[in-house]
Scaffold this motif. Structure first.
Motif, PDB file in Angstrom:
ATOM      1  N   UNK A 156      -5.218   8.374   2.904  1.00  0.00           N
ATOM      2  CA  UNK A 156      -4.578   7.316   2.136  1.00  0.00           C
ATOM      3  C   UNK A 156      -4.845   7.445   0.634  1.00  0.00           C
ATOM      4  N   UNK A 157      -6.072   7.864   0.262  1.00  0.00           N
ATOM      5  CA  UNK A 157      -6.368   8.047  -1.159  1.00  0.00           C
ATOM      6  C   UNK A 157      -5.472   9.084  -1.792  1.00  0.00           C
ATOM      7  N   UNK A 158      -5.273  10.195  -1.101  1.00  0.00           N
ATOM      8  CA  UNK A 158      -4.373  11.237  -1.598  1.00  0.00           C
ATOM      9  C   UNK A 158      -2.934  10.732  -1.630  1.00  0.00           C
ATOM     10  N   UNK A 159      -2.573   9.936  -0.639  1.00  0.00           N
ATOM     11  CA  UNK A 159      -1.225   9.361  -0.584  1.00  0.00           C
ATOM     12  C   UNK A 159      -0.945   8.507  -1.813  1.00  0.00           C
ATOM     13  N   UNK A 160      -1.930   7.733  -2.255  1.00  0.00           N
ATOM     14  CA  UNK A 160      -1.753   6.888  -3.429  1.00  0.00           C
ATOM     15  C   UNK A 160      -1.590   7.725  -4.695  1.00  0.00           C
ATOM     16  N   UNK A 161      -2.256   8.888  -4.743  1.00  0.00           N
ATOM     17  CA  UNK A 161      -2.167   9.752  -5.923  1.00  0.00           C
ATOM     18  C   UNK A 161      -0.816  10.465  -5.977  1.00  0.00           C
TER      19      UNK A 161
END
Length: 233
Positions: free
Chosen positions: A98-103
């Motif tokens: 999810x963190x990568x998805x937000x980036x």
């Protein structure tokens, strides 16, 4: 056992995807993610691998269904297949990274409109076998991933003085240990131009120039090798 002649098409597909017809520095396709997401190695490689997965699966799907799709509606069907695959990748990254998805944000869904995916589906997958189409999609995606990784490394190193920053977005807490601070973290170093879109243009221009130089050098060596026997006679 596979003969040398049988292996030539596979070698040509690999060479074309990774070097001769590289999507990032030769065909100049998919420039939107190349320029926008390549501010770091992790961001560039992550989006490149997501694109590779879609390109390989889309190539295999289009090749497998090409005899059943009427020619008049093939492009809408290709887009539908690609959109379905991108949706699966988008949901998977959102769920597990999810963190990568937000980036990466909107650039994951935009894989649907990436010229590389549609171009290979139309130009290659719709005319070749499933294994060849899958390999072509894989190599085209990996060629783009390599460009994104190298460009991301250049911009991140010059812009922040680091390498592999943001690895924790993919690997969790262990990713913090992978970040290399070429310039000490407490130095407050930042070269903003490298991190902004102009830096992406300059970096891509250097990569294109470097590839053209290597290709010209290789052609010169081949010409010299051809001419040298004649000069010795």
């Amino acid at each position: 056992m596979e003969s040398a002649a049988d292996s030539k098409p596979w070698r040509a597909i690999i060479h074309n995807g990774l070097w001769k017809q590289n999507a990032g520095v030769v065909q100049l396709l998919g420039l939107c993610p190349v320029l926008a997401v390549s501010s770091s190695v992790v961001n560039g490689v992550s989006l490149g691998l997501a694109t590779t997965l879609v390109t390989a699966l889309a190539g295999a799907a289009v090749s497998g269904l090409r005899h059943y799709i009427p020619n008049e509606i093939r492009n809408p069907v290709f887009i539908l297949l690609i959109a379905a695959l991108v949706t699966c990748v988008d949901l998977a990254i959102n769920a597990w990274l999810h963190g990568l998805y937000l980036v990466l944000g909107i650039f994951i869904p935009l894989i649907t409109t990436n010229c590389i995916v549609m171009a290979r589906a139309e130009a290659y997958a719709s005319r070749n076998t499933v294994p060849e189409a899958a390999l072509d999609g894989l190599m085209m995606g990996l060629g783009l991933t390599a460009v994104l990784g190298v460009l991301g490394a250049m911009r991140e190193l010059i812009g922040r003085g680091t390498l592999f920053s943001g690895a924790e977005l993919v690997l969790g807490d262990i990713g913090h240990a992978l970040t290399l601070h070429i310039v000490p973290a407490d130095a407050g170093y930042q070269f903003l131009l490298a991190l902004l879109p102009p830096g992406a243009f300059f970096g891509l221009a250097l990569l294109i120039a470097g590839k053209n130089y290597l290709d010209a050098r290789a052609r010169t060596k081949v010409q010299q090798a051809i001419l040298s026997p004649a000069t010795t006679l």
